[in-house]
Design an enzyme around this catalytic site. Structure first.
Site, short mmCIF file in Angstrom:
data_model
loop_
_atom_site.label_atom_id
_atom_site.label_comp_id
_atom_site.label_asym_id
_atom_site.label_seq_id
_atom_site.Cartn_x
_atom_site.Cartn_y
_atom_site.Cartn_z
N THR A 174 0.81 -1.21 0.00
CA THR A 174 0.00 0.00 0.00
C THR A 174 0.85 1.26 0.00
OG1 THR A 174 -1.78 -1.15 1.17
CG2 THR A 174 -1.79 1.25 1.24
N ARG B 32 5.71 -10.00 -8.98
CA ARG B 32 5.88 -9.16 -10.17
C ARG B 32 4.58 -8.99 -10.94
NH1 ARG B 32 10.52 -8.62 -14.28
NH2 ARG B 32 11.81 -9.61 -12.68
N VAL C 244 7.03 6.76 12.37
CA VAL C 244 6.25 7.16 13.55
C VAL C 244 5.15 8.11 13.12
CG1 VAL C 244 6.30 8.26 15.81
CG2 VAL C 244 8.26 6.90 15.05
N GLY D 277 2.84 8.11 10.79
CA GLY D 277 2.47 8.29 9.39
C GLY D 277 2.89 9.62 8.81
N GLY E 178 -10.10 -3.32 7.24
CA GLY E 178 -8.69 -3.15 6.92
C GLY E 178 -7.91 -2.30 7.90
N LYS F 265 7.33 2.84 18.46
CA LYS F 265 7.30 4.27 18.15
C LYS F 265 7.73 5.10 19.35
CE LYS F 265 3.54 3.42 14.87
NZ LYS F 265 2.09 3.52 14.65
N GLY G 123 -1.66 4.61 6.58
CA GLY G 123 -2.35 4.62 5.30
C GLY G 123 -1.46 5.06 4.15
#
Length: 430
Positions: A14, A48, A134, A136, A189, A207, A304
Site C-alpha cells: 500500500t 511481479r 512514527v 504516518g 482493513g 514508536k 495509510g
C-alpha cells in the site's frame, strides 16, 4: 546539485504504491521544492504480476531486493518491506555500507537496530531518514529533531497506534465490546488478520522508544518500555470513564527525570478537556513539552497510503537538498545510555475495575487491601449484580505512589472474591 536524485524502492504494498503515485502526480512541485528531480529507477517486491494500479513503465524490476543497494545508478534506497530483521535489515545495512542514503517506514527495525544503522550512516557520511516510521504523515520526527532542537524536553507522549484508537473510540461511540469492534476493524482493513502487535501495544512501544531517543537524547531502549495493550478493556470501562469525565486511550508516555528514563504504553483515562481526548478514529497525536517552546501538539493521520507516502517523499526531498543531519538529532556517540527510572516511584491517580462475587464482605476485603497498601480511595462505584451473579466495582484513587496500587493488587491475588483479573488504567495528568 542539478542531477536528479536516483532512487530504488523495495516493497510495493500500500505505501510503496503510494510513493510511486505521489512521485508521479506531484513531480513538478517536488522538483521545485527539492531543487532537482527525483526519479525512480528500480523496484523490488515479491509478486511481479500483481496489479497495483501504478505505472512502472521504464522502471527496472529487480528480483533480488538486496541487489538494489549495489546498483551504480542508485543514490538512495527506500525500504518499505517491514520487519525488524530479515530482508529489510539486510538491505538497510548494505545500503548504508555502500554510502547510499536510506529512507524507511520501518519502526520495528529502527527500534531494534536504529543506533547501529545511524552509526553506519555517520561513518559513510550519508543519511538515515525515517519520518514515516512514527505517526504516518505527521512530521513529528522532524519537529522534534529540528523544530524543537533548542529545547530541553521532559515529556513526550501520545496516541501512537491508529488501530487501537479506532477500536477504543468506536467502543466509546457505539457502546460495543472489544471483540466485536476488533472484528469490524479487521473487516475494514484497520486491523491485521493477526492484530497482536497493535492491540498488545508493541507497535506503539516501537514508536515510543524512537520518540524518547529524539526527545531526551538517549540511546533507543525498546526493551525497557513497559507495555500493556487494550485487549482487556471492556465496554463498561469506557462507560465508567465517561461518567467520570474521561476518555480511554492507549497512551505511549516517555519521561526523563533525575532518576532516569521512564517509558510506558498503557491504556489511560484521559481528561475530557485534554487534546488527546479528542483524537478519534485512526488518527494519531503526539504531545511534547519543551522548556522554552511549551506544549507542542502534532496531530493527523497516522497510517495509510497517502500520509505514509507523504512522509517518505518528504525525506527524499531532504536528501535531494543535501539535508542529512544525525538520525537521532545528535551523533550516536553523544546519545546517553539511559538509566531506567523505577515505575513504582511515579505518582499519579489510577482507575481500578474489579469483577467480584455478589456476597457480603467483598467490598470490605478490597478496601482493606487498599488501606494496608497505603492507597487512598477518591471514589467508589458499585453496579448491581448481573445475571451470572457478578458485580462490577470501580475505584478511582487519590494521587499517590504507583507502587502502592501495585502492592494492593498483589495482596488481592488469588482471592476467591475476584471473578477475573482486575483492570488497572492510569489517569493522565493534564
Amino acid at each position: 546539485m542539478t542531477d536528479k536524485l536516483r532512487i530504488a524502492l523495495a516493497g510495493l504494498g500500500t505505501v510503496g504504491a503510494g510513493v510511486v503515485k505521489l512521485l508521479a502526480e506531484n513531480q513538478a512541485l517536488i522538483e521545485r521544492r527539492a531543487g532537482r528531480g527525483i526519479t525512480l529507477v528500480a523496484v523490488s517486491a515479491r509478486d511481479r504480476t500483481r496489479d497495483r494500479g501504478i505505472d512502472l513503465g521504464g522502471i527496472e524490476w529487480v528480483d533480488d531486493t538486496a541487489a538494489l543497494a549495489a546498483r551504480d545508478d542508485v543514490d538512495a534506497v527506500v525500504e518499505l518491506i517491514g520487519g525488524s530483521d530479515g530482508p529489510a535489515l539486510t538491505l538497510a545495512r548494505a545500503t548504508l555500507a555502500g554510502g547510499k542514503a536510506l529512507v524507511t517506514a520501518n519502526k520495528a527495525m529502527i527500534a531494534h537496530h536504529g543506533l547501529e544503522l545511524a552509526e553506519a550512516a555517520e561513518r559513510a557520511g550519508t543519511a538515515l531518514k525515517y519520518e514515516a516510521a512514527v505517526a504516518g504523515g505527521i512530521p513529528v520526527i522532524k519537529g522534534l529533531r529540528e523544530g524543537a532542537a533548542a529545547n530541553a524536553i521532559n515529556h513526550v507522549y501520545g496516541v501512537l497506534n491508529g488501530t487501537c484508537n479506532y477500536i477504543l473510540t468506536t467502543m466509546e461511540t457505539a457502546g460495543r465490546d472489544f471483540a466485536d469492534v476488533l472484528g469490524e476493524a479487521q473487516a475494514l482493513g484497520y486491523a491485521e488478520a493477526d492484530p497482536s502487535f497493535d492491540i498488545d501495544g508493541v507497535d506503539a512501544a516501537h514508536k515510543l522508544s524512537i520518540l524518547s531517543s529524539l526527545a531526551f537524547g538517549t540511546a533507543i531502549d525498546f526493551p525497557a518500555v513497559q507495555v500493556t495493550g487494550i485487549r482487556h478493556v471492556i465496554a463498561a470501562d469506557i462507560a465508567e470513564a465517561a461518567a467520570l469525565g474521561f476518555k480511554v486511550r492507549l497512551v505511549g508516555l516517555g519521561e526523563a527525570g533525575p532518576k532516569g528514563l521512564f517509558q510506558r504504553v498503557h491504556p489511560c483515562l484521559v481528561p475530557i478537556d485534554h487534546p488527546l481526548a479528542h483524537v478519534t478514529g485512526s488518527l494519531n497525536a503526539v504531545v511534547a513539552d519543551g522548556n522554552y517552546v511549551g506544549r507542542l501538539l502534532f496531530q493527523g493521520r497516522g497510517a495509510g497510503e497517502g500520509p505514509t507516502a507523504s512522509a517518505v517523499v518528504a525525506d527524499l526531498i531532504d536528501i535531494a537538498r543535501g539535508e542529512y543531519g544525525p538520525a537521532f538529532a545528535m551523533p550516536v556517540q553523544s546519545l546517553i545510555a539511559p538509566q531506567h527510572a523505577p515505575a513504582g516511584e511515579r505518582r499519579g491517580r489510577a482507575y481500578l475495575r474489579f469483577t467480584v462475587a455478589d456476597k457480603p464482605g467483598v467490598l470490605a476485603e478490597l478496601t482493606a487491601a487498599m488501606r494496608d497498601a497505603g492507597v487512598s480511595i477518591e471514589s467508589l462505584i458499585q453496579r448491581g449484580a448481573t445475571a451470572d451473579g457478578s458485580v462490577l466495582l470501580v475505584m478511582v484513587t487519590h494521587e499517590g505512589p504507583e507502587s502502592c496500587v501495585t502492592h494492593a493488587l498483589e495482596k488481592l491475588e488469588g482471592s476467591p472474591s475476584l471473578l477475573g483479573a482486575p483492570m488497572l488504567m492510569h489517569i493522565l495528568d493534564n
